[in-house]
Design a protein around this motif. Sequence first.
Motif, PDB file in Angstrom:
ATOM      1  N   VAL A 156       0.676   8.221   7.895  1.00  0.00           N
ATOM      2  CA  VAL A 156       1.546   7.734   6.822  1.00  0.00           C
ATOM      3  C   VAL A 156       1.256   8.500   5.525  1.00  0.00           C
ATOM      4  O   VAL A 156       2.160   9.016   4.863  1.00  0.00           O
ATOM      5  N   PHE A 157      -0.049   8.590   5.176  1.00  0.00           N
ATOM      6  CA  PHE A 157      -0.401   9.269   3.924  1.00  0.00           C
ATOM      7  C   PHE A 157      -0.036  10.754   3.990  1.00  0.00           C
ATOM      8  O   PHE A 157       0.447  11.328   3.018  1.00  0.00           O
ATOM      9  N   LYS A 158      -0.260  11.368   5.142  1.00  0.00           N
ATOM     10  CA  LYS A 158       0.077  12.792   5.270  1.00  0.00           C
ATOM     11  C   LYS A 158       1.576  13.003   5.077  1.00  0.00           C
ATOM     12  O   LYS A 158       1.993  13.925   4.383  1.00  0.00           O
ATOM     13  N   ASP A 159       2.371  12.125   5.662  1.00  0.00           N
ATOM     14  CA  ASP A 159       3.831  12.218   5.502  1.00  0.00           C
ATOM     15  C   ASP A 159       4.236  12.097   4.032  1.00  0.00           C
ATOM     16  O   ASP A 159       5.232  12.658   3.608  1.00  0.00           O
ATOM     17  N   LEU A 200       0.853  -1.191   0.000  1.00  0.00           N
ATOM     18  CA  LEU A 200       0.000   0.000   0.000  1.00  0.00           C
ATOM     19  C   LEU A 200       0.884   1.235   0.000  1.00  0.00           C
ATOM     20  O   LEU A 200       1.341   1.684   1.054  1.00  0.00           O
ATOM     21  N   ARG A 201       1.145   1.742  -1.178  1.00  0.00           N
ATOM     22  CA  ARG A 201       2.055   2.881  -1.265  1.00  0.00           C
ATOM     23  C   ARG A 201       1.322   4.188  -1.519  1.00  0.00           C
ATOM     24  O   ARG A 201       1.895   5.257  -1.430  1.00  0.00           O
ATOM     25  N   GLY A 202       0.061   4.080  -1.868  1.00  0.00           N
ATOM     26  CA  GLY A 202      -0.683   5.303  -2.171  1.00  0.00           C
ATOM     27  C   GLY A 202      -0.402   5.834  -3.566  1.00  0.00           C
ATOM     28  O   GLY A 202      -0.673   6.986  -3.866  1.00  0.00           O
ATOM     29  N   ASP A 203       0.153   5.010  -4.448  1.00  0.00           N
ATOM     30  CA  ASP A 203       0.393   5.435  -5.834  1.00  0.00           C
ATOM     31  C   ASP A 203      -0.927   5.639  -6.564  1.00  0.00           C
ATOM     32  O   ASP A 203      -1.026   6.388  -7.524  1.00  0.00           O
ATOM     33  N   LYS A 204      -1.924   4.901  -6.118  1.00  0.00           N
ATOM     34  CA  LYS A 204      -3.294   5.094  -6.589  1.00  0.00           C
ATOM     35  C   LYS A 204      -4.159   5.294  -5.341  1.00  0.00           C
ATOM     36  O   LYS A 204      -3.699   5.076  -4.222  1.00  0.00           O
ATOM     37  N   PRO A 205      -5.432   5.666  -5.509  1.00  0.00           N
ATOM     38  CA  PRO A 205      -6.252   5.942  -4.326  1.00  0.00           C
ATOM     39  C   PRO A 205      -6.451   4.716  -3.431  1.00  0.00           C
ATOM     40  O   PRO A 205      -6.416   3.575  -3.893  1.00  0.00           O
ATOM     41  N   VAL A 206      -6.657   5.001  -2.159  1.00  0.00           N
ATOM     42  CA  VAL A 206      -6.870   3.966  -1.150  1.00  0.00           C
ATOM     43  C   VAL A 206      -8.176   4.277  -0.407  1.00  0.00           C
ATOM     44  O   VAL A 206      -8.456   5.429  -0.092  1.00  0.00           O
ATOM     45  N   LEU A 207      -8.966   3.244  -0.157  1.00  0.00           N
ATOM     46  CA  LEU A 207     -10.211   3.396   0.602  1.00  0.00           C
ATOM     47  C   LEU A 207      -9.988   2.903   2.025  1.00  0.00           C
ATOM     48  O   LEU A 207      -9.381   1.843   2.233  1.00  0.00           O
ATOM     49  N   MET A 208     -10.452   3.661   3.008  1.00  0.00           N
ATOM     50  CA  MET A 208     -10.330   3.219   4.404  1.00  0.00           C
ATOM     51  C   MET A 208     -11.725   3.093   5.022  1.00  0.00           C
ATOM     52  O   MET A 208     -12.558   3.986   4.860  1.00  0.00           O
ATOM     53  N   LEU A 209     -11.931   2.002   5.742  1.00  0.00           N
ATOM     54  CA  LEU A 209     -13.257   1.706   6.293  1.00  0.00           C
ATOM     55  C   LEU A 209     -13.221   1.761   7.815  1.00  0.00           C
ATOM     56  O   LEU A 209     -12.515   0.998   8.468  1.00  0.00           O
ATOM     57  N   ASP A 210     -13.984   2.668   8.371  1.00  0.00           N
ATOM     58  CA  ASP A 210     -14.040   2.857   9.818  1.00  0.00           C
ATOM     59  C   ASP A 210     -15.320   2.246  10.382  1.00  0.00           C
ATOM     60  O   ASP A 210     -16.401   2.816  10.233  1.00  0.00           O
ATOM     61  N   GLU A 211     -15.204   1.105  11.017  1.00  0.00           N
ATOM     62  CA  GLU A 211     -16.338   0.435  11.672  1.00  0.00           C
ATOM     63  C   GLU A 211     -17.519   0.134  10.740  1.00  0.00           C
ATOM     64  O   GLU A 211     -18.676   0.331  11.105  1.00  0.00           O
ATOM     65  N   VAL A 212     -17.204  -0.328   9.543  1.00  0.00           N
ATOM     66  CA  VAL A 212     -18.267  -0.816   8.656  1.00  0.00           C
ATOM     67  C   VAL A 212     -18.676  -2.196   9.160  1.00  0.00           C
ATOM     68  O   VAL A 212     -17.836  -3.084   9.289  1.00  0.00           O
ATOM     69  N   GLN A 213     -19.939  -2.377   9.455  1.00  0.00           N
ATOM     70  CA  GLN A 213     -20.348  -3.577  10.181  1.00  0.00           C
ATOM     71  C   GLN A 213     -21.049  -4.634   9.337  1.00  0.00           C
ATOM     72  O   GLN A 213     -21.101  -5.788   9.694  1.00  0.00           O
ATOM     73  N   ASP A 214     -21.636  -4.202   8.245  1.00  0.00           N
ATOM     74  CA  ASP A 214     -22.410  -5.156   7.460  1.00  0.00           C
ATOM     75  C   ASP A 214     -21.501  -5.850   6.439  1.00  0.00           C
ATOM     76  O   ASP A 214     -20.869  -5.189   5.615  1.00  0.00           O
ATOM     77  N   PRO A 215     -21.419  -7.180   6.477  1.00  0.00           N
ATOM     78  CA  PRO A 215     -20.506  -7.876   5.567  1.00  0.00           C
ATOM     79  C   PRO A 215     -20.847  -7.650   4.090  1.00  0.00           C
ATOM     80  O   PRO A 215     -19.945  -7.565   3.254  1.00  0.00           O
ATOM     81  N   GLY A 216     -22.135  -7.525   3.769  1.00  0.00           N
ATOM     82  CA  GLY A 216     -22.523  -7.241   2.386  1.00  0.00           C
ATOM     83  C   GLY A 216     -21.985  -5.881   1.942  1.00  0.00           C
ATOM     84  O   GLY A 216     -21.466  -5.741   0.832  1.00  0.00           O
ATOM     85  N   ILE A 257      -6.597   2.912  11.325  1.00  0.00           N
ATOM     86  CA  ILE A 257      -6.786   3.993  10.354  1.00  0.00           C
ATOM     87  C   ILE A 257      -5.979   5.242  10.715  1.00  0.00           C
ATOM     88  O   ILE A 257      -5.382   5.878   9.853  1.00  0.00           O
ATOM     89  N   GLU A 258      -5.937   5.551  12.000  1.00  0.00           N
ATOM     90  CA  GLU A 258      -5.228   6.784  12.388  1.00  0.00           C
ATOM     91  C   GLU A 258      -3.738   6.702  12.047  1.00  0.00           C
ATOM     92  O   GLU A 258      -3.131   7.680  11.616  1.00  0.00           O
ATOM     93  N   ASN A 307     -15.845   8.089  12.795  1.00  0.00           N
ATOM     94  CA  ASN A 307     -15.613   8.600  14.150  1.00  0.00           C
ATOM     95  C   ASN A 307     -15.078  10.036  14.130  1.00  0.00           C
ATOM     96  O   ASN A 307     -14.183  10.357  13.357  1.00  0.00           O
ATOM     97  N   PRO A 308     -15.607  10.892  15.027  1.00  0.00           N
ATOM     98  CA  PRO A 308     -15.216  12.308  15.059  1.00  0.00           C
ATOM     99  C   PRO A 308     -13.709  12.523  15.208  1.00  0.00           C
ATOM    100  O   PRO A 308     -13.145  13.410  14.562  1.00  0.00           O
ATOM    101  N   GLN A 309     -13.049  11.695  16.030  1.00  0.00           N
ATOM    102  CA  GLN A 309     -11.595  11.942  16.213  1.00  0.00           C
ATOM    103  C   GLN A 309     -10.818  11.618  14.947  1.00  0.00           C
ATOM    104  O   GLN A 309      -9.735  12.153  14.728  1.00  0.00           O
ATOM    105  N   ILE A 310     -11.374  10.791  14.092  1.00  0.00           N
ATOM    106  CA  ILE A 310     -10.733  10.530  12.796  1.00  0.00           C
ATOM    107  C   ILE A 310     -10.973  11.715  11.862  1.00  0.00           C
ATOM    108  O   ILE A 310     -10.069  12.192  11.181  1.00  0.00           O
TER     109      ILE A 310
END
Lengths: 254, 254
Positions: free
Chosen positions: A176-179, A105-121, A170-171, A217-220
Motif C-alpha cells: 500500500v505504502f509503495k503504491d 492510516l493514509r501515510g500523511d505522516k510517518p507510520v510505525l510497523m511492528l513485526d512480532e514484538v512480543q513484550d507488552p512493555g 505488514i506485507e 523477518n527476512p522476507q519482510i
Amino acid sequence: MERIESTQNKQVKEWKKLLTRKGRKKQNRYLVEGLHLVEEAMKSDAEIDVLVIREDKVTDYAYLYEEREIDAVEVTEEISSMLSDAVTEQGVLAVIKSQESPESLRGDKPVLMLDEVQDPGNLGTLIRTADAAGFEGVIIGKGSVDLFNPKALRSAQGSHFHLSIIHDDIETWISVFKDRGIPVYGTALDERAVSYRSIEPQEKFALIVGNEGNGVNPQILEQTDENLYIPIKGQAESLNVAIAASILMFSLYH
Amino acid sequence: MERIESTQNKQVKEWKKLLTRKGRKKQNRYLVEGLHLVEEAMKSDAEIDVLVIREDKVTDYAYLYEEREIDAVEVTEEISSMLSDAVTEQGVLAVIKSQESPESLRGDKPVLMLDEVQDPGNLGTLIRTADAAGFEGVIIGKGSVDLFNPKALRSAQGSHFHLSIIHDDIETWISVFKDRGIPVYGTALDERAVSYRSIEPQEKFALIVGNEGNGVNPQILEQTDENLYIPIKGQAESLNVAIAASILMFSLYH
C-alpha cells in the motif's frame, strides 16, 4: 447506579474474559484500568460501554460519569480486584469498544510497523514514543502481542487513544505504502543495511521494527526500500527494540 | 568440587543477603545470574569469588570453572532457587566483588549521570544504551536504584562490565567536569531549556537525566551549562526516561 455484589454475576464473568486476548477478540471490547487511562479514554472519541467503580471510590469518581452521562456500575472490592491486572489497583476501569480504522492510516505522516514484538512493555512504550514523535499511526503485525494487553496499555499511557492503531498484515501495508510513493524502511543488523544517519529527515515514511530476539523477518526486509541500522560503538551486542525505534523515529522525523 | 545441601549453611545465608541492597553494601559483593551474565563477567576483569551451580547443571557448566580455575560450588535445587531473583532460573550464578574506579572516569568520552532514577529496568536499559552509544561511563546519583539490583543487572545485559560505573554525588561531578572544561547538559521540560537539535554532536560532555516522575532536581539544573529538551509533537505528555536519554545520547555523540 447499579451495584453488583456477586462474582458469579453474568456481566462480571464477561468482563473478566476481557483480561484474555481470546475474550477481547470475541467481545470486541477491552478494559482500561486506573484514573489516568479512564480520563484519557473520556477525552478521546473511544466508545465507552461502562465504567466499573469500586464501592469505596464511587464518591471520588462520581465526576467521571456525571459529566458525560456514561453508564457506571458499583462493584465490591472482590469483583474490582478480579478485573484488575495492576499491582496497585485504583478502583476504576472502563469497558471500551475496540475500534480500528485502517482508512485513517493514509501515510500523511510517518507510520510505525511492528513485526512480532512480543513484550507488552515494549509495545506500549513504542506506541507512547510514536505519539510523542508525531507519527500518524502504528500497524501491529501478526505474531505481536496485542495492543489491548493490560501491560501494553499501561506502558502506552493513553497514547493509543491519540494515534491510528490497527492489527494487520505488514506485507500488505508495505505494498500500500509503495503504491502511494511512501518510502518503507526496515531495520536490520546485516551489511546490506545503511546507517540511519545517512537518511535525511522526511515528512512521510513507514518504519518497521521487529522481534526482540530475531529482529524483522527476512522476507519482510526483502520488500522494503531500504534497511537501516544503528551503528553501535561500545561493546553492547544490541539495543532494546523500543530504544532503537525511538532513536530512529526522532532522527527521521522532525 | 564442594557441594552444599543445607539451606542453613553459613555461606548460603551470606549469599542470600546479596539479594538486598544492604547486604550488597555490607559485603561489598553482588550476584549475577544466568549464563549470559556469568560469561560476560568472565570475559571482563571482574573479580569473581565463586560460581554457584545447581546440581543438574554441573556437567553443562563445567567449562566455566575449568577454563579459568575459578572456585565453583554445587548446590541443591532448593538453594539455587533461594538465591535466584529470575522467573526462569538458569542454575548458575556468580558472586562478584563490587569495584568502583572513580579515577577511570576522565570525561575523555561522554558520561551519563542519573539523578534519582528509580526503576531498575530503566537503570539497566540506560546502562546498556550508554554502552552501545560508546559512552565512557555512568554516574548513579543518590536516590537512584543501585546498579547491583538483580533486575537492573538483567536489563543491562552485561553492559555494566564494559563501562566505568560509580555511585556518587552528581553535584560533585558537575564541578569536576566544569573544571576540566567539559560541558554539562541537564534535561528539562521548562522553557529555559533548549531543543537538543540545536546542539551539535560533540566528543566530550556529561548528560544528566532524572527521576521518572519529576525529572532532574531543580538545584542540579541550576548548575549545568545548558538544559536540553526533546520537542514533543504528538499528544503524549512525556517520554520514558530511558527512551529520552537514548535519543539524546545518540544525537549528541556520533
